[in-house]
Design a protein around this motif. Sequence first.
Motif, short mmCIF file in Angstrom:
data_model
loop_
_atom_site.label_atom_id
_atom_site.label_comp_id
_atom_site.label_asym_id
_atom_site.label_seq_id
_atom_site.Cartn_x
_atom_site.Cartn_y
_atom_site.Cartn_z
N HIS A 124 7.16 12.16 2.70
CA HIS A 124 6.44 12.17 1.52
C HIS A 124 7.68 12.05 0.36
N LYS A 174 0.81 -1.18 -0.10
CA LYS A 174 -0.16 0.16 -0.08
C LYS A 174 0.80 1.12 0.04
N TRP A 175 0.56 2.16 -0.69
CA TRP A 175 1.20 3.42 -1.00
C TRP A 175 0.23 4.68 -0.68
N ALA A 176 0.35 5.22 0.35
CA ALA A 176 -0.79 6.14 0.79
C ALA A 176 -0.04 7.28 1.66
N PRO A 177 0.72 7.91 1.25
CA PRO A 177 1.75 8.93 1.94
C PRO A 177 0.73 9.76 3.08
N SER A 178 -0.22 10.19 2.58
CA SER A 178 -1.29 10.97 3.58
C SER A 178 -1.47 10.12 4.86
N GLN A 179 -1.39 8.66 4.91
CA GLN A 179 -1.70 7.73 5.97
C GLN A 179 -0.31 7.36 6.59
N VAL A 194 -1.84 2.85 -8.23
CA VAL A 194 -1.05 2.15 -7.36
C VAL A 194 -1.82 0.68 -6.92
N ALA A 195 -1.90 -0.24 -7.79
CA ALA A 195 -2.25 -1.55 -7.17
C ALA A 195 -1.71 -2.58 -8.32
N GLU A 232 4.45 12.52 -8.25
CA GLU A 232 4.06 13.13 -7.07
C GLU A 232 5.30 14.15 -6.50
#
Lengths: 282, 281
Positions: B252, B52-57, B224-225, B244
């Motif tokens: 990030h 999983k790539w979710a910089p905000s989390q 991103v999957a 990004e």
Amino acid sequence: MKTNRKMLKKRNMIMRPLKFSLLLMIILSNAACRQKSNLGLILAGSTSVQPFAETLSEAYMVLHSEITIDVQGGGSSAGIMSAQTDTADIGMSSRNLKDDEVGLWSVEIAKDGLAVIVHSKNTVQNLTLSQVRDIYAGVITNWKELGGRDAKIHVITREEGSGTRSAFEGLLMDKTEIDPRSIVQDSNGTVRQLVGDDINAIGYISLGLVNEKVKALKLEGVSATRENVINGTYILSRPYLFVLKSEPVGEVKQFIDFCLSDEGRALLDAEGLITTDKGGAQ
Amino acid sequence: MNIKKEKNLRRAFFFIALSTLSVLAIITLFIFFEGIPLINKVGVFKFLFGMKWAPSQGLYGIFPMIIGTLSVTLGAALIGVPVALCVSIFLTEFAPKQIRMFMRSTIQLLAGIPSVVYGFWGLTFIVPFIRDYLGGPGLSILAGSLILAIMILPTIISISEVSLLALPGLYKQGSLALGATHWQTIWRVLIPAAKSGIMAAIILGIGRAIGETMAVIMVLGNAVALPNSILDPARTLTTNIGIEMGYASGDHQQALFATGIVLLVMIMILNSAAQYIVRKK
């Protein structure tokens, strides 16, 4: 003597390039953390506000040729931070100040609406907020479920860190996560281009950038129009703020007054933003 | 006087050569300096194999992008390598001199087209074609592979052509004198003899494909999957940085540099493999 010179030469051969690279690094780092100058204004922050601030400052510099205005990006949080730390004269933000961002003076220069867009030939006209949320969460995957044709929905979103994306998430997604299988594009323009080309696509862009190739959907029966953003019935809208450490004086005040004047508002209107008479300080 | 001049000149050239090296050193150091802290913070395993790539989390897993890079590159190689080999064999063995000269300069021209033009062309021709005739959103691994296959042609063609031309004429003459046909000579004698050069060409072409960013951003869809088919969108390591970097800050931004480290290591491995193969010969 001879050996000494040889050693010296050897040392020179090593030291000189080192000195050179050091010099290069100093120059580069200087450029990177340029401090605010006395000759002009520095605006920094939201990349959503940036192009509009550039338009405003260009017009302002034509009127006041003695002043130079430098507009930089960095994002809303960085913009607010740079106003707090005084590294910029004006911080730009495309979201309201958070509770912990206190002691700042801010003014709304305009509002921006977000439009949920589909191909102009898509038969779907209206979606509820929870339907949009389900589409982006990957729960609803076929247009058939929304009264459209039997085809897979091609969901298009913006990249992590984008102000438009965080506004969309904050206003609509309600902490639900955007499906990672969604297509990611890095500008309003490419999202519009793709949705305009693909009859099964859905995306979101700034309201001012909607053109005839795409159709802005109604949300909960409310059309995405300037009027509905101003009267507050269309919920997908966000403020564009100028944030300052303290009440503006001198050149900064003059510039902000210009942005809020009829002339400044006309410029923003022409760029597709939504300005209201009230604007003003908070 | 003259000797001093000579010496100074030599020093000047040495200095210039060193400054190029120091640029490389500065860039490499900078990337590692920025990226390593984040890899340590997240953990090497979690960074490389996280789904999983979710910089905000605060989630930084690049595994889907590694798979994206590998699948797009593999696709490009599968499409591009056979074509490039055929072209280089045609140029060295079959083409009359004038055609050879003409084709060589045309292929060099292909290498000179800016990658953003390839991307734009892909977005306006290849992507709609895939969407209309094969299904899916069009932005896909297949589109990326097709574009990259075209982009790596010049590299593979010119290097394998050079290695075929470098073979001693005796090989061909001997083979023909023994009664082998032209085709048998090419397939059984020339290609095996030029194997190391051709392998190096392929590896360098793949390196080019892995490093390409702009064209791929435009046609790949950047999701991103893990992709399920070649018609699904995907994201590569390069496009992750490209797409990004505009807004990234803090962790990030460091994560993007860390992505750069993985990319740098991959390309370093490929390049040294190519050099090793060439030297072994």
